[in-house]
Write an enzyme that holds these catalytic residues in place. Structure first.
Site, PDB file in Angstrom:
ATOM      1  CG  HIS A  83      -1.981   1.168   1.374  1.00 53.95           C
ATOM      2  ND1 HIS A  83      -3.226   1.158   1.401  1.00 53.95           N
ATOM      3  CD2 HIS A  83      -1.635   2.408   1.809  1.00 53.95           C
ATOM      4  CE1 HIS A  83      -3.636   2.176   1.692  1.00 53.95           C
ATOM      5  NE2 HIS A  83      -2.707   3.131   1.752  1.00 53.95           N
ATOM      6  CG  HIS A  87       0.252   6.111  -0.695  1.00 58.65           C
ATOM      7  ND1 HIS A  87      -0.806   6.517  -1.075  1.00 58.65           N
ATOM      8  CD2 HIS A  87       0.012   5.606   0.601  1.00 58.65           C
ATOM      9  CE1 HIS A  87      -1.799   6.603  -0.463  1.00 58.65           C
ATOM     10  NE2 HIS A  87      -1.523   5.878   0.515  1.00 58.65           N
ATOM     11  CD  GLU A 107      -5.050   6.504   1.430  1.00 59.89           C
ATOM     12  OE1 GLU A 107      -5.114   5.285   1.896  1.00 59.89           O
ATOM     13  OE2 GLU A 107      -3.933   6.945   1.999  1.00 59.89           O
TER      14      GLU A 107
END
Length: 290
Positions: A83, A87, A107
């Site tokens: 995750h 980003h 997100e």
């Protein structure tokens, strides 16, 4: 600002000898994704969290807290770190602005690829996966299974301290809020669920087709202020480019977005980082102490 973020968490850079597990997981993820390896840092705090900072791939740092490292299995930790690395990809490819719908997409893409990392590590098909984000972070005293659910947004937890999972699964429940950068961790439930439906419709390993469509869209199509409708249109376009116009893959993308209340606009037609494991810090701290 990057140094300030690390200093504010009491984070320090660690070597492979000091944090072999953390380095090994980041090494593996970077090799799989063909990414330059960031610096690796650890913050000594029981609060489970992770974040990435850096203005370029060569200057990036990924930080995990000791609370996170203590709580999660390797598969769950890989998902969280996947995750965070996403980003970085998002920042240097689409540079999605981190507020309102573009921030929620930011997100969501990280949740998508974090989930795919976990599924690949476990050799799971879309049907076998749990589609949970942050599973393992809540103690047995909390009435919940994870921080977010891509399969069923809004159902991850229902607890007297944490409250109810606020994520919507449909545009009809979209939340306009003046906190969380306009609800980036809340409204991300909508594109999250759209991806889950696409993966469900296609079956098999979600990273092979659905993940490929999402990645190419992120890399080549989205812009700083792209919103949910544009993401829907562009993933549909990319599915056609990769698999053929009218293909099963393209129709699965249409179905995924339709289930969250967004109608694909055909070309030429009408339109139809503070850390990512966020619930309020004081609330999560209270829950962890119960």
């Amino acid at each position: 600002s990057d140094k300030i973020a690390l200093l504010s968490m009491g984070a320090r850079e660690v070597s492979p000898a000091q944090a072999p597990r953390l380095h090994a997981i980041i090494d593996r993820l970077c090799v799989q994704a063909n990414l330059p390896k960031p610096r690796v840092a650890v913050a000594v705090t029981p609060m489970p969290n992770a974040f990435a900072v850096g203005r370029s791939p060569k200057a990036a740092t990924v930080c995990a807290t000791t609370g996170l490292l203590d709580l999660l299995s390797d598969a769950e930790l890989e998902g969280v770190l996947g995750h965070e690395l996403t980003h970085g990809v998002t920042q240097y490819e689409a540079n999605l602005a981190y507020w309102d719908q573009s921030g929620a997409l930011n997100e969501s893409f990280s949740d998508v690829f974090g989930a795919l990392v976990k599924q690949r590590q476990r050799h799971q098909t879309a049907a076998e996966a749990d589609w949970l984000i942050g599973q393992g972070l809540l103690t047995a005293n909390v009435n919940g299974v994870a921080l977010r659910s891509m399969k069923a947004p809004g159902t991850a937890y229902h607890d007297p301290v944490l409250g109810e999972d606020p994520q919507p699964a449909h545009m009809s429940a979209y939340r306009n809020v003046d906190y969380d950068n306009g609800g980036v961790h809340i409204n991300s439930g909508i594109p999250n669920h759209a991806f889950y439906v696409v993966a469900r419709e296609l079956g098999g390993h979600a990273w092979e087709k659905a993940g490929r469509i999402w990645y190419v869209t992120l890399r080549d199509k989205l812009a700083t202020r792209s919103d949910f409708q544009e993401a829907a249109n562009l993933t549909y376009q990319v599915a056609g480019e990769l698999f053929g116009r009218g293909s099963l893959e393209q129709q699965a993308v249409r179905t995924g977005w339709a289930e969250v209340g967004l109608t694909i606009a055909e070309p030429g037609g009408g339109g139809g980082n503070k850390g990512c494991l966020l619930v309020p810090v004081s609330v999560l701290t209270a829950a962890l102490r119960r």
